[in-house]
Design a protein around this motif. Structure first.
Motif, PDB file in Angstrom:
ATOM      1  N   VAL A  18       0.858  -1.186   0.000  1.00  0.00           N
ATOM      2  CA  VAL A  18       0.000   0.000   0.000  1.00  0.00           C
ATOM      3  C   VAL A  18       0.892   1.234   0.000  1.00  0.00           C
ATOM      4  CG1 VAL A  18      -1.733   1.340   1.254  1.00  0.00           C
ATOM      5  CG2 VAL A  18      -1.787  -1.141   1.349  1.00  0.00           C
ATOM      6  N   ASP A  19       0.564   2.172  -0.860  1.00  0.00           N
ATOM      7  CA  ASP A  19       1.246   3.466  -0.863  1.00  0.00           C
ATOM      8  C   ASP A  19       0.161   4.532  -0.970  1.00  0.00           C
ATOM      9  OD1 ASP A  19       2.767   5.744  -1.178  1.00  0.00           O
ATOM     10  OD2 ASP A  19       3.785   5.071  -2.988  1.00  0.00           O
ATOM     11  N   PHE A  20      -0.047   5.251   0.117  1.00  0.00           N
ATOM     12  CA  PHE A  20      -1.030   6.333   0.167  1.00  0.00           C
ATOM     13  C   PHE A  20      -0.239   7.629   0.301  1.00  0.00           C
ATOM     14  CE2 PHE A  20      -3.793   9.359   2.178  1.00  0.00           C
ATOM     15  CZ  PHE A  20      -5.040   9.107   1.641  1.00  0.00           C
ATOM     16  N   THR A  21      -0.368   8.522  -0.679  1.00  0.00           N
ATOM     17  CA  THR A  21       0.410   9.759  -0.661  1.00  0.00           C
ATOM     18  C   THR A  21      -0.501  10.952  -0.904  1.00  0.00           C
ATOM     19  OG1 THR A  21       2.277   8.539  -1.595  1.00  0.00           O
ATOM     20  CG2 THR A  21       2.420  10.938  -1.644  1.00  0.00           C
ATOM     21  N   VAL A  22      -0.293  11.994  -0.105  1.00  0.00           N
ATOM     22  CA  VAL A  22      -1.006  13.260  -0.275  1.00  0.00           C
ATOM     23  C   VAL A  22       0.013  14.287  -0.761  1.00  0.00           C
ATOM     24  CG1 VAL A  22      -2.318  15.090   0.873  1.00  0.00           C
ATOM     25  CG2 VAL A  22      -2.663  12.693   1.529  1.00  0.00           C
ATOM     26  N   TYR A  23      -0.383  15.086  -1.741  1.00  0.00           N
ATOM     27  CA  TYR A  23       0.511  16.072  -2.347  1.00  0.00           C
ATOM     28  C   TYR A  23       0.069  17.482  -1.976  1.00  0.00           C
ATOM     29  CZ  TYR A  23       2.053  11.996  -4.835  1.00  0.00           C
ATOM     30  OH  TYR A  23       2.536  10.745  -5.112  1.00  0.00           O
ATOM     31  N   ASP A  24       1.019  18.410  -2.053  1.00  0.00           N
ATOM     32  CA  ASP A  24       0.728  19.803  -1.713  1.00  0.00           C
ATOM     33  C   ASP A  24       0.079  20.553  -2.867  1.00  0.00           C
ATOM     34  OD1 ASP A  24       1.730  19.672   0.913  1.00  0.00           O
ATOM     35  OD2 ASP A  24       3.774  19.977   0.190  1.00  0.00           O
ATOM     36  N   THR A  25       0.462  20.216  -4.095  1.00  0.00           N
ATOM     37  CA  THR A  25      -0.065  20.933  -5.261  1.00  0.00           C
ATOM     38  C   THR A  25      -0.458  19.955  -6.362  1.00  0.00           C
ATOM     39  OG1 THR A  25       2.079  21.132  -6.369  1.00  0.00           O
ATOM     40  CG2 THR A  25       1.485  22.894  -4.795  1.00  0.00           C
ATOM     41  N   ILE A  26      -1.317  20.410  -7.238  1.00  0.00           N
ATOM     42  CA  ILE A  26      -1.730  19.595  -8.381  1.00  0.00           C
ATOM     43  C   ILE A  26      -0.549  19.357  -9.319  1.00  0.00           C
ATOM     44  CG2 ILE A  26      -2.540  21.538  -9.783  1.00  0.00           C
ATOM     45  CD1 ILE A  26      -4.257  18.114  -9.580  1.00  0.00           C
ATOM     46  N   GLU A  27       0.375  20.291  -9.376  1.00  0.00           N
ATOM     47  CA  GLU A  27       1.550  20.132 -10.231  1.00  0.00           C
ATOM     48  C   GLU A  27       2.389  18.934  -9.779  1.00  0.00           C
ATOM     49  OE1 GLU A  27       0.598  23.162  -8.967  1.00  0.00           O
ATOM     50  OE2 GLU A  27      -0.198  23.898 -10.876  1.00  0.00           O
ATOM     51  N   GLU A  28       2.559  18.776  -8.464  1.00  0.00           N
ATOM     52  CA  GLU A  28       3.300  17.623  -7.946  1.00  0.00           C
ATOM     53  C   GLU A  28       2.632  16.320  -8.371  1.00  0.00           C
ATOM     54  OE1 GLU A  28       5.283  18.095  -3.699  1.00  0.00           O
ATOM     55  OE2 GLU A  28       3.198  18.803  -3.702  1.00  0.00           O
ATOM     56  N   LEU A  29       1.347  16.297  -8.286  1.00  0.00           N
ATOM     57  CA  LEU A  29       0.583  15.110  -8.644  1.00  0.00           C
ATOM     58  C   LEU A  29       0.703  14.812 -10.136  1.00  0.00           C
ATOM     59  CD1 LEU A  29      -1.339  12.970  -7.499  1.00  0.00           C
ATOM     60  CD2 LEU A  29      -3.213  14.555  -7.919  1.00  0.00           C
ATOM     61  N   LYS A  30       0.599  15.828 -10.961  1.00  0.00           N
ATOM     62  CA  LYS A  30       0.657  15.636 -12.412  1.00  0.00           C
ATOM     63  C   LYS A  30       2.053  15.258 -12.882  1.00  0.00           C
ATOM     64  CE  LYS A  30      -3.378  18.232 -13.561  1.00  0.00           C
ATOM     65  NZ  LYS A  30      -4.168  18.419 -14.733  1.00  0.00           N
TER      66      LYS A  30
END
Length: 137
Positions: A18-30
């Protein structure tokens, strides 16, 4: 098949990664450049015994809440009918394991906030040729 046993039987399943990650910005996610929602399957059948393993994995990207969930679930099966064992595992095994994967993603995502991720149901007949079939494990 002459007996009344099912073709395959689930002995146990385990959540193996399992890897659950929360990002600070949409750019990081994209920047991750991941595909969301695809289910991959890997099958290993032990030719010497009546045991088999099926791994299902998925990546879910939730852009609205800036998070990703990567899950791998492994099911261990008894094969009662060796004819077309891989086909039975890919269709029936996936149908047996997918609700556990779907439920886990929903529960885990609901612990983060009130926006639970609910994976859509799937047609398991699309898994006739599993992504990474292997023999002898």
């Amino acid at each position: 098949m002459t007996n009344n046993k099912p073709v395959i039987e689930l002995e146990v399943y385990r959540i193996t990664n399992v890897d659950f990650t929360v990002y600070d910005t949409i750019e990081e996610l994209k920047e991750l450049n991941l595909s969301s929602g695809e289910i991959s399957a890997s099958i290993a059948v032990d030719a010497e015994s009546e045991n088999a393993r099926l791994q299902l994995s998925t990546v879910v990207i939730d852009e609205d809440n800036l998070r990703t969930i990567k899950v791998e679930l492994t099911g261990y099966f008894v094969i009662n009918e060796k004819t077309e064992a891989k086909k039975h595992l890919s269709i029936n095994g996936t149908a047996i394991l997918f609700p556990y994967l779907r439920s886990f993603v929903s529960i885990l995502s609901s612990l983060d906030n009130s926006d639970a991720i609910i994976l859509p149901t799937i047609n398991t007949h699309g898994f006739v040729e599993a992504e990474n079939p292997q023999d002898g494990e």
